[in-house]
Structure formats: structure tokens, C-alpha cells
Write an enzyme that holds these catalytic residues in place. Structure first.
Site, short mmCIF file in Angstrom:
data_model
loop_
_atom_site.label_atom_id
_atom_site.label_comp_id
_atom_site.label_asym_id
_atom_site.label_seq_id
_atom_site.Cartn_x
_atom_site.Cartn_y
_atom_site.Cartn_z
N ASP A 1 -64.61 28.62 53.81
CA ASP A 1 -64.18 27.36 53.19
C ASP A 1 -63.09 27.59 52.15
OD1 ASP A 1 -65.92 25.96 54.76
OD2 ASP A 1 -67.44 25.67 53.22
N GLY A 2 -63.14 28.74 51.47
CA GLY A 2 -62.11 29.04 50.48
C GLY A 2 -60.72 29.14 51.11
N TYR B 1 -70.12 22.38 44.48
CA TYR B 1 -70.72 22.56 43.14
C TYR B 1 -71.45 21.30 42.68
CZ TYR B 1 -70.83 24.21 38.24
OH TYR B 1 -71.20 24.61 36.98
N SER B 2 -70.90 20.14 42.99
CA SER B 2 -71.52 18.89 42.58
C SER B 2 -72.95 18.78 43.11
CB SER B 2 -70.68 17.69 43.07
OG SER B 2 -71.32 16.47 42.79
N ASP C 1 -72.95 21.31 29.56
CA ASP C 1 -72.14 22.47 29.96
C ASP C 1 -70.80 22.06 30.54
OD1 ASP C 1 -74.12 24.14 29.14
OD2 ASP C 1 -74.86 24.64 31.13
N ARG D 1 -57.47 26.74 50.16
CA ARG D 1 -56.13 27.22 49.81
C ARG D 1 -55.07 26.61 50.70
NH1 ARG D 1 -59.09 32.00 49.19
NH2 ARG D 1 -58.46 32.81 51.22
N LYS E 1 -73.40 15.45 25.66
CA LYS E 1 -73.10 16.86 25.48
C LYS E 1 -73.77 17.66 26.59
CE LYS E 1 -72.26 17.01 20.50
NZ LYS E 1 -72.59 17.69 19.23
#
Length: 288
Positions: free
Chosen positions: A71-72, A188-189, A175, A76, A173
């Protein structure tokens, strides 16, 4: 109908299997008298100097691009082919391969279907981010998956004041913050507790990272909405990254504007490899 006369090839040169499979594809294309061009670094690795082309030349001359990697690799490539309407075919040589939906054993069959025009295309929305410091733009970038603001190695939590279309929504507040496209909703979500969104939708997903407020939850907004995050943090190391690329250092008081990018990227799609089947096979959705 897309007439295929020239195939583009782009590989993850760090993966031996990607090199081997690209060599097999080139042999197949030569055997079938199909022209091809190879991205510059990939061409050096494959010893295809006569077929070497930079991304500008690929955009001008190829009809679709075969990508060998994970996937990376697709992420790109998406930055280089966004807005070109050139379909990208991701061939998975990675660990998960959620977007690179063709496995190595099915490459020749997939290429045959493409040459016969027996495939579909889908446009995926992309995302863009701009960083303003003292009312001056100091950074901008775009990607296919997501924009991530995180505290890095900083021990202090990031304070975020969140606005949508200049309307105050909430402050918290934590990360950091993820704003993702539907494509990025399974990256990531998702790990941070965000929802899975069908890639055909045009929406944005706002997912706080480990918020220190129990009432803060992920939020799905319109694809044409603009997100503004006012940042407050003591110390340093706060960063913004797009699609996991090396981040830009943020400072206390920076403003980050995030919205839909002006260009989509085009992916090859086969009817039998639909989104829900991929969810089941790759993400084990619905399976024990």
C-alpha cells in the site's frame, strides 16, 4: 473505454519479490508486443535503461500503471498521478495490501483483462493540508490516506481547538488528530477508533488520537468541508505528516487547514474484488 497501448511500471525497489514480478511482467509484455515504460529508479534496478522515464514522461505517455509493492507503493504513486486519469493497478507484495488488491499470482490474468478493457475504474478523493504560522503559509502537502498531527516525542498533550467551515466545534487535549479520506479510513484512523467508510463516498473523517476527554468521538463530515485545527502545546517535537511521509515540525500556535484536494487519483477495479470482499479477506471483518 480506455485503449491500452503503453504500460507504465513502478516498483518498490527494496523488495526482491517486486523486482522478480516486474521482470515477469516485462517478459509478458515483450512476448505480446506491448510497449512499456519504467519509472526511473525502477528502470535502473531492472536494467531497463532504454525504457526509463520520469513521472512527467509517464503521465504523458502511458495508459495505465502497474505498481509492484504494498500500500505504501501505491500511496507514493498516487501523489505523482493524481489528476492524470491514468488508472493505477496495485499488485500486493506487502504484508496487508488493502489497496493493492491484486496478488502476485493473478498478475497476468489482471493484465489480460485490462488489455481487453474488461475492468472498471474508480476515482478516490485525496486530501490536502496547509500550515499557517503568524498568518503565513509555511507548509503544504497532499495525499491519498490521511493527515496526522501528533505530539511525537513530546511528553505534553496537544491542545486542539477544532473548527469546521470556520464554525467552532470543540476543544480537547490528546496525542493528536487524524483527518482521513474514505480510503484512509481503514488505516491509522481505524486503529484510533474511527469508522470504516466506503471509498466511493466523498467525506472526511476526523479522529482524535487518545483524547483526554470522554465526550470526544470521531466525526464524519462532508467532502467539501474545511477543517481548521488551532494547536497549543508546551515543548517541541509536534509534527504533521501526510500518508506517513516524514513530518513537518509544528509549533505552539500553528493553524492547520485540511480539506479535500482538487484532484482525485484513479484506480483499477475488478468487479469480483469488491470493497466488502476485501474487508472480509484483508481485515477479517465479520470473521472469528
Amino acid at each position: 473505454m480506455i485503449l491500452i497501448s503503453t504500460v507504465g511500471i513502478f516498483i518498490n525497489i527494496k523488495k526482491d519479490e517486486a523486482i522478480k514480478m516486474a521482470e515477469k511482467l516485462i517478459d509478458y509484455l515483450k512476448k505480446n508486443e506491448i510497449d512499456y515504460l519504467v519509472e526511473s529508479r525502477s528502470a535502473d534496478c531492472l536494467n531497463e535503461k532504454e525504457k526509463k522515464a520520469n513521472f512527467k514522461e509517464l503521465r504523458e505517455k502511458v495508459d495505465f500503471v502497474a505498481l509492484f509493492g504494498g500500500d505504501g507503493t501505491l500511496l507514493r504513486a498516487a501523489r505523482h498521478f493524481a489528476g492524470s486519469d491514468i488508472p493505477l493497478l496495485g499488485i500486493n507484495i506487502g504484508s496487508l495490501g488493502f489497496m493493492t488488491v491484486i496478488e502476485v499470482e493473478a498478475v497476468e490474468k489482471a493484465i489480460d483483462l485490462i488489455l481487453k478493457n474488461e475492468f472498471e475504474i474508480e476515482n478516490r478523493m485525496m486530501i490536502t493540508a496547509e500550515v499557517y504560522r503568524d498568518n503565513c503559509e509555511v507548509y503544504n502537502g497532499f495525499g491519498l490516506n490521511d493527515v496526522v498531527i501528533n505530539r511525537g516525542a513530546n511528553f505534553n498533550l496537544i491542545g486542539v481547538e477544532l473548527f469546521i467551515n470556520n464554525q467552532f466545534v470543540s476543544s480537547f487535549k490528546g496525542d493528536g488528530l487524524i483527518v482521513s479520506t474514505p480510503t484512509g479510513s481503514t488505516a491509522y484512523s481505524l486503529s484510533a477508533g474511527g469508522p470504516i467508510i466506503h471509498p466511493g463516498l466523498e467525506v472526511l473523517v476526523i479522529t482524535p488520537i487518545s483524547p483526554h476527554n470522554l465526550y470526544i468521538r470521531p466525526l464524519v463530515i462532508g467532502g467539501n468541508d474545511e477543517v481548521l485545527a488551532d494547536l497549543e502545546v508546551a515543548g517541541s517535537n509536534m509534527k504533521i505528516s501526510i500518508d506517513g511521509r516524514c513530518g513537518f515540525d509544528l509549533r505552539n500556535g500553528d493553524q492547520v487547514k485540511i480539506k479535500k484536494a482538487p484532484h482525485d487519483v484513479t484506480l483499477v477495479k475488478f468487479p469480483e474484488r469488491n470493497f466488502y470482499r476485501i474487508l472480509r479477506e484483508k481485515m477479517r471483518i465479520g470473521m472469528i
